[in-house]
Motif scaffolding. Sequence first.
Motif, short mmCIF file in Angstrom:
data_model
loop_
_atom_site.label_atom_id
_atom_site.label_comp_id
_atom_site.label_asym_id
_atom_site.label_seq_id
_atom_site.Cartn_x
_atom_site.Cartn_y
_atom_site.Cartn_z
N LEU A 1 -3.66 -2.65 8.88
CA LEU A 1 -4.21 -1.75 7.87
C LEU A 1 -5.06 -0.66 8.52
O LEU A 1 -4.92 0.53 8.18
N VAL A 2 -5.92 -1.05 9.43
CA VAL A 2 -6.77 -0.06 10.13
C VAL A 2 -5.91 0.95 10.89
O VAL A 2 -6.15 2.16 10.83
N LEU A 3 -4.89 0.45 11.58
CA LEU A 3 -4.00 1.34 12.33
C LEU A 3 -3.25 2.28 11.39
O LEU A 3 -3.12 3.48 11.66
N GLY A 4 -2.77 1.73 10.28
CA GLY A 4 -2.05 2.55 9.31
C GLY A 4 -2.91 3.65 8.73
O GLY A 4 -2.45 4.79 8.54
N ILE B 1 3.15 -4.71 1.33
CA ILE B 1 2.37 -3.53 0.99
C ILE B 1 2.15 -2.65 2.21
O ILE B 1 1.91 -1.44 2.11
N MET B 2 2.25 -3.26 3.42
CA MET B 2 2.17 -2.52 4.68
C MET B 2 3.43 -2.83 5.48
O MET B 2 3.72 -3.99 5.76
N GLN B 3 4.16 -1.81 5.83
CA GLN B 3 5.43 -1.99 6.53
C GLN B 3 5.27 -1.59 8.00
O GLN B 3 4.99 -0.43 8.30
N VAL B 4 5.47 -2.56 8.89
CA VAL B 4 5.23 -2.36 10.31
C VAL B 4 6.56 -2.19 11.03
O VAL B 4 7.49 -2.98 10.84
N LEU C 1 -7.94 -5.09 -1.02
CA LEU C 1 -6.62 -5.61 -0.68
C LEU C 1 -6.79 -7.07 -0.26
O LEU C 1 -7.48 -7.37 0.72
N ALA C 2 -6.17 -7.98 -1.01
CA ALA C 2 -6.30 -9.41 -0.76
C ALA C 2 -4.94 -10.01 -0.44
O ALA C 2 -3.97 -9.79 -1.17
N LEU C 3 -4.89 -10.77 0.65
CA LEU C 3 -3.68 -11.50 1.00
C LEU C 3 -3.89 -12.97 0.63
O LEU C 3 -4.83 -13.61 1.13
N SER C 4 -3.07 -13.47 -0.28
CA SER C 4 -3.13 -14.87 -0.69
C SER C 4 -4.53 -15.24 -1.19
O SER C 4 -5.08 -14.55 -2.04
N THR C 5 -5.13 -16.31 -0.61
CA THR C 5 -6.44 -16.75 -1.08
C THR C 5 -7.55 -15.78 -0.70
O THR C 5 -8.71 -16.01 -1.04
N ASN D 1 3.57 1.88 8.08
CA ASN D 1 3.84 2.70 6.90
C ASN D 1 3.05 2.16 5.72
O ASN D 1 3.30 1.05 5.24
N LEU D 2 2.09 2.94 5.24
CA LEU D 2 1.25 2.53 4.11
C LEU D 2 1.72 3.14 2.79
O LEU D 2 0.96 3.14 1.81
N ALA D 3 2.96 3.63 2.74
CA ALA D 3 3.44 4.29 1.53
C ALA D 3 3.31 3.42 0.29
O ALA D 3 2.89 3.92 -0.77
N PRO D 4 3.65 2.12 0.33
CA PRO D 4 3.49 1.30 -0.88
C PRO D 4 2.04 1.21 -1.34
O PRO D 4 1.77 1.24 -2.55
N LEU D 5 1.11 1.12 -0.39
CA LEU D 5 -0.31 1.08 -0.73
C LEU D 5 -0.77 2.41 -1.30
O LEU D 5 -1.48 2.46 -2.33
#
Length: 303
Positions: free
Chosen positions: A284-287, A242-245, A160-164, A256-260
């Motif tokens: 991500l770790v918490l999800g 991709i992660m909904q907090v 999972l990559a965010l931006s760069t 909520n990691l449903a999209p992932l």
Amino acid sequence: MDRPRELFVPARITDVSTYDPGEVRKVALTLPETFEVDGRLVPVRDRMRPGSAFLVKPFGVRTQKYRRRMYTRSNCSDESPRVLETIINDTHKEKADTSPWWQTDDLMQRYRTGGSIDVLVDYDEIRSELVVYQNSQTVDPTTLVLEADHEWRSMRIVALALSTGITPFLSYLRHMQARAFGASDGTAGGHFSLIVSVKTPRQLMEHQALLDLARESPQHFSYHPVLTREWPEDWSYVKGRIMQVRTNGGQATRVNLAPLIALEPNLQQCHVRFCGNAPAKDQLVLGLEQAQLAPLSFRSETW
């Protein structure tokens, strides 16, 4: 044991590609085959592992000084020895110094006139060679150095990559692709799934090449681009985070990691890798914990 002597070697700026003007650029720096040390020419060697970073001295627009900075490599040493490619964005932080310089006309002028940037190398006096410095050579939870070839070729990796944050994973891909994803010896080979989240279509890096590779090698590679802020009407991939907090009235944060999970439903059978900002990594770790999903391994690098 004495540490190798550190030297800086000028690397010519051989390519500058702009993804999003003023925001994101790809830069390639090419080191010479040899460099003079103590009056004699010494060969320059490149043994960087995918997922590691090199050190250069870019200019600081705020301090008006050259600064030591680490940049993760986006290509691989066996594919392009001594050509150090990276992707850099403007962080827009108040005290940002070098990150905005990479987006300036000054860099483009240096590129057009054959200018260079100093790159750190280690001088191995026993072997009489200069070796491109890399920030880490160990595989551990706080690095993204790729596992040894005999290991990753039997792994299913989800990145999972965010931006760069895509940068180290492009290096993974080039290394894996050069080895037929580990299937050249008759084995099934590995699988690499890349999820990239950016704000706008302009910030999608190597987008068409990744789509093409996913079509050519579906048994080994899948690509999931995610747009969070704007997208074209015909966008058929993921829209939004991709992660909904969620936080309700001061109660515990829920992720909520449903999209992932919709993209990669078998995370428990995968090795998860993350590159992005520290708060998102914590989410991500918490999800994963809240969803009771424990991947086979988890490694990350954050900024």
